[in-house]
Design a protein around this motif. Structure first.
Motif, PDB file in Angstrom:
ATOM      1  N   GLU A  17       0.855  -1.186   0.000  1.00 41.45           N
ATOM      2  CA  GLU A  17       0.000   0.000   0.000  1.00 41.45           C
ATOM      3  C   GLU A  17       0.889   1.233   0.000  1.00 41.45           C
ATOM      4  OE1 GLU A  17      -3.273   2.216   2.851  1.00 41.45           O
ATOM      5  OE2 GLU A  17      -2.556   0.235   3.388  1.00 41.45           O
ATOM      6  N   ARG A  19       1.556   4.625   1.030  1.00 44.77           N
ATOM      7  CA  ARG A  19       1.109   5.499   2.111  1.00 44.77           C
ATOM      8  C   ARG A  19       2.333   5.915   2.910  1.00 44.77           C
ATOM      9  NH1 ARG A  19       1.704   2.805   6.818  1.00 44.77           N
ATOM     10  NH2 ARG A  19       1.559   0.549   6.837  1.00 44.77           N
ATOM     11  N   TYR A  21       5.022   5.762   5.808  1.00 44.36           N
ATOM     12  CA  TYR A  21       5.532   4.644   6.606  1.00 44.36           C
ATOM     13  C   TYR A  21       6.586   5.139   7.590  1.00 44.36           C
ATOM     14  CZ  TYR A  21       3.600   1.076   3.494  1.00 44.36           C
ATOM     15  OH  TYR A  21       2.755   0.261   2.775  1.00 44.36           O
ATOM     16  N   ARG A  22       6.679   4.467   8.728  1.00 39.93           N
ATOM     17  CA  ARG A  22       7.849   4.662   9.586  1.00 39.93           C
ATOM     18  C   ARG A  22       9.020   4.057   8.822  1.00 39.93           C
ATOM     19  NH1 ARG A  22       7.121   5.902  14.969  1.00 39.93           N
ATOM     20  NH2 ARG A  22       9.180   5.075  15.428  1.00 39.93           N
ATOM     21  N   LYS A  23      10.179   4.648   8.954  1.00 40.73           N
ATOM     22  CA  LYS A  23      11.345   4.121   8.233  1.00 40.73           C
ATOM     23  C   LYS A  23      11.598   2.665   8.590  1.00 40.73           C
ATOM     24  CE  LYS A  23      13.842   8.389   7.463  1.00 40.73           C
ATOM     25  NZ  LYS A  23      15.019   9.198   7.800  1.00 40.73           N
ATOM     26  N   GLU A  25       9.433   0.423   9.511  1.00 46.31           N
ATOM     27  CA  GLU A  25       8.400  -0.418   8.915  1.00 46.31           C
ATOM     28  C   GLU A  25       8.725  -0.713   7.446  1.00 46.31           C
ATOM     29  OE1 GLU A  25       3.527  -0.381   8.374  1.00 46.31           O
ATOM     30  OE2 GLU A  25       4.572   1.485   8.873  1.00 46.31           O
ATOM     31  N   LEU A  26       9.055   0.316   6.685  1.00 43.57           N
ATOM     32  CA  LEU A  26       9.375   0.121   5.269  1.00 43.57           C
ATOM     33  C   LEU A  26      10.670  -0.675   5.116  1.00 43.57           C
ATOM     34  CD1 LEU A  26       8.495   0.694   2.355  1.00 43.57           C
ATOM     35  CD2 LEU A  26       9.970   2.731   2.438  1.00 43.57           C
ATOM     36  N   TYR A  68       9.537   9.223   9.989  1.00 45.66           N
ATOM     37  CA  TYR A  68       8.517   8.830   9.028  1.00 45.66           C
ATOM     38  C   TYR A  68       8.916   9.232   7.623  1.00 45.66           C
ATOM     39  CZ  TYR A  68       5.264   7.767  12.764  1.00 45.66           C
ATOM     40  OH  TYR A  68       4.650   7.192  13.849  1.00 45.66           O
ATOM     41  N   LYS A  71       4.278   9.953   2.001  1.00 47.94           N
ATOM     42  CA  LYS A  71       3.793   9.126   0.890  1.00 47.94           C
ATOM     43  C   LYS A  71       4.570   9.422  -0.394  1.00 47.94           C
ATOM     44  CE  LYS A  71      -0.377   8.060  -1.736  1.00 47.94           C
ATOM     45  NZ  LYS A  71      -1.812   8.337  -1.895  1.00 47.94           N
ATOM     46  N   VAL A  74       7.944   7.727  -0.180  1.00 50.96           N
ATOM     47  CA  VAL A  74       7.803   6.283  -0.373  1.00 50.96           C
ATOM     48  C   VAL A  74       7.625   5.995  -1.862  1.00 50.96           C
ATOM     49  CG1 VAL A  74       6.367   4.255   0.110  1.00 50.96           C
ATOM     50  CG2 VAL A  74       6.867   5.902   1.936  1.00 50.96           C
TER      51      VAL A  74
END
Length: 85
Positions: A17, A19, A21-23, A25-26, A68, A71, A74
């Motif tokens: 998805e 959107r 993201y926390r670094k 998380e990605l 973070y 979007k 990302v």
């Protein structure tokens, strides 16, 4: 979730998805076998080593100290590195 009757294996399809993201998380999506710290370090290295990524991120006002990713940021990363998973 899909169930494959022939092999009796239950598989889960992942859909990326686009959107914020926390670094971490990605990064863990790109490096799922790594620790949080290692994943972030590796993703940061990939980003830093690609002049196109950094040029576009800097044009968007990217701040390497922010936890973070926006979007739009990302979107740039995925444009050059492909979708994670």
């Amino acid at each position: 979730m899909n169930y494959n009757m022939k092999t009796d294996i239950c598989t889960q399809e992942r859909v990326f998805e686009l959107r914020p993201y926390r670094k971490t998380e990605l990064a863990l999506m790109y490096f799922p076998e790594s620790t949080k710290e290692t994943a972030v370090r590796l993703l940061s290295r990939w980003m830093k080593d690609d002049a196109n990524i950094m040029e576009e991120l800097n044009a968007l006002g990217y701040n390497k100290h922010r936890q973070y990713l926006l979007k739009r940021e990302v979107e740039v990363i995925v444009k050059y590195l492909g979708e994670p998973f």
